[in-house]
Structures are given as structure tokens and as C-alpha cells.
Design an enzyme around this catalytic site. Structure first.
Site, PDB file in Angstrom:
ATOM      1  N   HIS A   1       2.748 -11.557  14.475  1.00  0.00           N
ATOM      2  CA  HIS A   1       3.716 -12.245  15.129  1.00  0.00           C
ATOM      3  C   HIS A   1       3.539 -13.523  15.551  1.00  0.00           C
ATOM      4  O   HIS A   1       4.505 -14.251  15.965  1.00  0.00           O
ATOM      5  CB  HIS A   1       4.116 -11.383  16.466  1.00  0.00           C
ATOM      6  CG  HIS A   1       5.437 -11.360  16.994  1.00  0.00           C
ATOM      7  ND1 HIS A   1       6.356 -12.163  16.501  1.00  0.00           N
ATOM      8  CD2 HIS A   1       6.009 -10.566  17.836  1.00  0.00           C
ATOM      9  CE1 HIS A   1       7.397 -11.994  17.152  1.00  0.00           C
ATOM     10  NE2 HIS A   1       7.388 -10.966  17.988  1.00  0.00           N
TER      11      HIS A   1
ATOM     12  N   THR B   1       0.812  -1.215  -0.008  1.00  0.00           N
ATOM     13  CA  THR B   1       0.014  -0.198   0.053  1.00  0.00           C
ATOM     14  C   THR B   1       0.880   1.344   0.101  1.00  0.00           C
ATOM     15  O   THR B   1       1.951   1.252   0.675  1.00  0.00           O
ATOM     16  CB  THR B   1      -1.008   0.208   1.188  1.00  0.00           C
ATOM     17  OG1 THR B   1      -1.662   1.132   1.137  1.00  0.00           O
ATOM     18  CG2 THR B   1      -0.165   0.037   2.578  1.00  0.00           C
TER      19      THR B   1
END
Length: 417
Positions: A380, A328
Site C-alpha cells: 500500500h 502463484t
């Protein structure tokens, strides 16, 4: 009479309902087969609904209605003849004015009695001690103030309100529009909102940052932009460099190119890159399939084609489904730094930002270079800090040295010239 019931077709897998965004025809219009008659919003894209047959249409749903896939939204009378052309509407015959009845003589309404003035006393127009202090501080005469207290006495509030113009205006007397507008969110916007909240709640999202030197890319674009455009028919933009840098880094760090499916990790041996594009209905993310095999010109041509479809409202659900990583570019809107949100079920997203001429240290010397901050948000749960940082460093290395890393040392051959 042969009447066709037009039902909402399935825009794609897992989509069960759509919203009628806009009817492109009116109730009772004659429509041709395959003529677009409506725009419908799904939770993934805005799609056109074409007429299945020719005939007179009768609408069975209103704009803003949420309808189920398979539900009837209009009827088409296939036996109706196509009108030759609307004849100009005949003017309505003028009606002769009826003779006016004699108007009754107007009687003057009785004038309201003048209000009885309050009796004047010693207190009329006299400020209270607190009011007098305020008027003295502002240098105002008590004769300029109308008292609202008992027997016309000037109160502290009267003095404060009268002092507002002298203070240059105050929120107490500010005027202006205070209207509000309430608009229902589209299905697409509501779905985006749900997805963004779920990402924040259901992933262990972290963001790591770095900066890249755009000097070499600036040089290459300046030197070859005309030749590149003449040969390939598209411009040489930044996105092809970042796409090539990302696909290289994904192959170096395969866990970044993976997703979680329950208790399992799914790794992909292909790089389907979602490119965020701003359209009239919001941000869309069409996908470049097997971007790892694309040349610079192929990346630019595919991005141009997909971006045009987004802006024209012609992008399909299939063209926005199945990406493994997203890029993006908030820099097109002036963003200097951001923490992009992961596009599920993907596990990572790269955010580009604006390019600023900044002083940097190169070989012990301070020089001015076009620099860009880049940010990578990642889940994560599946990507460790080592992989995330290593991935972003690999992207940085490729952008800092595109000729050596992305073009094999031959910039003309790398650009297909």
C-alpha cells in the site's frame, strides 16, 4: 604431484556463501572433468558443482557446512591414473578357530530371596470412601484393583487409574511414539524465512479479493486442446490465460508493475512475470522475461521448460532474478482462499485458487459455473486501493471474456491455430 584446489564459484550477484547440501562423490573417488560432484544450496537456488579436472578427489568440507564463495571445498589430484576397474575384493582368509578352553563349570547364581509379603490387615484391599464411589459408578469390583495406600488400601488414584479401561482409554494411559526429529534448515529455507518476515515487517501489505468465471477458458481448452498440442507441442493450461490477463492489467495500471527503491519509485516498461513452482527444495519463482510479448504457446512452453528445470534442480539464479510481478497457484494443492505474501522487491502478487462448481446469478437466473477466487496482495506504500482493485477487476474481465479481451474476438487466431 599436480593438485587442483576447487573453490566455490559465485552462483550470482550478492551471494556470498553457500551450503554443501549433498556430495555426489566419496572421498578418494576418481572423477571426470565436468562430472557433477556436489549440490550446493544458495539463498536463491540449488546448484550443481562440476569437477574442474579429472583425478582423485579429496573432500575438504562436510555435508551441511556453510562455506564462503571462493573457499576451497575439495582437492583433485590430476596426476592420478584412472583406475581400470575395481577388482573384486579378495576374501579374507578364514582363521582357524583356536581350541576352546575348557569352560569352567557353570555355577548357578543364587536365586533372589522372595519378597517378604506385607502384613495383611483389615485395610488391605479395602477402598477408601472416595475410591469406593468411583468403583461403584463404574461397576468394578475392589478385588480387581491393587491398592497402593497404607497397608494396601485402595486410594482414589488407584480407582481412577483402574477405571480408565472401562472409560475406553484416557490420555493418562495413552501409549505411542513420542520421538522428535531435529533437522537443520537449508540456506534456501532460512533465506525464504527471513524474506517472508521482512516483507511482513517492512511493507504495508494488504490483500483484495475477487472471483472469476472459468467457463470460457474451460470451453476453449476442451475445444482446442488437441489441436493446440499438436501444433505447438505443449498443452493449453490455465497459466497462459492468467499470464496474458496479468500483463494486460499491468500495462493498464503501471504502479502495480513498480517497486520502491529508498525514496524513489521505479516503474518498469516490461512485464517480467515470476511463476511460483513447487520443487523438491521448496517453492521457486522462475521468471518469464517480457511476458507481455509472448503468445499463449510461448507462455506455456516457457513455463513448462522452467518448471522442469526447477523439479530437476537445474534452475539457475539468473532464471529466478528480476521479476516485476508474481503469480502463484495454490489451487493445485486444493487451496480455496489465501492471502499470498509479496515477493520483494516486487510490489504485488496474484494468488490463484481451486476451481469449484458453484451456483451464481447470471442474467437473473441461478446457474452452476466453475468459479475461482483470486487474491491480490500489494504494498500500500506504492499502490493505492483504487489501482489494486482496478487491476484485479481488469484480470477478472479478461478471464471472464478471454476471446473478446485477450484474443481480439478471434479465438483460433488468438491461440495461433
Amino acid at each position: 604431484m599436480s593438485v587442483l584446489e576447487m573453490k566455490v564459484p559465485s552462483p550470482g550477484e550478492s551471494i556470498t556463501e553457500v551450503e554443501i547440501a549433498t556430495w555426489l562423490v566419496k572421498d578418494g573417488d576418481y572423477v571426470e572433468k565436468d562430472q557433477p560432484i556436489a549440490e550446493v544450496d544458495s539463498d536463491k537456488a540449488t546448484l550443481e558443482l562440476p569437477a574442474e579436472q579429472s583425478g582423485i578427489i579429496t573432500l575438504k568440507a562436510e555435508e551441511g557446512d556453510v562455506v564462503q564463495v571462493g573457499q576451497v571445498v575439495c582437492l583433485i589430484d590430476m596426476d592420478a591414473a584412472k583406475p581400470e576397474g575395481a577388482a573384486p575384493a579378495a576374501e579374507a582368509p578364514k582363521q582357524e578357530e583356536a581350541p576352546k578352553a575348557a569352560e569352567p563349570a557353570k555355577q548357578e547364581a543364587p536365586k533372589p530371596a522372595a519378597p517378604v509379603a506385607a502384613p495383611q490387615t483389615y485395610a488391605t484391599g479395602a477402598p477408601s470412601p472416595a475410591a469406593k464411589k468411583i468403583l461403584d459408578e463404574k461397576g468394578m469390583d475392589a478385588a480387581q484393583v491393587s491398592g497402593t495406600g497404607r497397608d494396601g488400601r485402595i486410594t482414589k488414584t488407584d480407582a481412577e487409574l483402574a477405571a480408565v479401561p472401562a472409560l475406553g482409554g484416557s490420555p493418562l494411559t495413552a501409549t505411542g511414539s513420542r520421538s522428535t526429529t531435529t533437522t537443520k534448515l537449508s540456506v534456501l529455507r532460512r533465506k525464504i524465512a527471513q524474506r517472508l518476515v521482512s516483507v511482513k515487517n517492512e511493507t504495508a501489505m494488504l490483500t483484495t479479493f475477487n472471483e472469476v468465471d472459468m467457463s470460457e477458458i474451460f470451453r476453449l481448452r476442451k475445444q482446442y486442446k488437441e489441436e493446440f498440442a499438436q501444433k505447438h507441442g505443449v498443452g493449453l493450461g490455465f497459466m497462459s490465460f492468467f499470464t496474458k490477463a496479468v500483463t494486460r492489467a499491468l500495462q493498464m495500471y503501471p504502479d502495480v508493475n513498480a517497486s520502491i527503491d529508498g525514496d524513489f519509485k521505479v516503474n518498469y516498461d516490461f512485464c517480467d512475470i515470476s511463476i511460483a513452482v513447487s520443487g523438491p527444495k521448496g517453492l521457486m519463482v522462475p521468471v518469464l522475461r517480457n511476458a507481455e510479448n509472448m503468445s499463449f504457446s510461448a507462455v506455456e512452453a516457457n513455463i513448462k521448460d522452467l518448471a522442469t528445470k526447477v523439479r530437476d534442480g537445474k534452475i539457475t539464479v539468473d532464471e529466478m532474478t528480476g521479476g516485476t510481478f508474481t503469480i502463484t497457484n495454490g489451487g493445485t494443492f486444493g487451496s480455496m482462499m489465501s492471502t499470498p505474501i509479496i515477493n520483494p522487491p516486487q510490489s504485488a502478487i496474484l494468488g490463484m485458487h481451486n476451481i469449484i462448481q458453484r451456483p451464481v446469478a447470471v442474467d437473473g437466473q441461478v446457474v452452476i459455473r466453475p468459479m475461482m477466487y483470486v487474491a491480490m496482495s500489494y504494498d500500500h506504500r506504492i499502490i493505492d486501493g483504487k489501482e489494486s482493485v482496478g487491476f484485479l477487476v481488469a484480470v477478472k474481465e479478461a478471464i471472464d471474456n478471454p476471446v473478446g479481451i485477450l484474443m481480439g474476438g478471434d479465438e483460433r487466431k488468438g491461440l495461433g491455430l
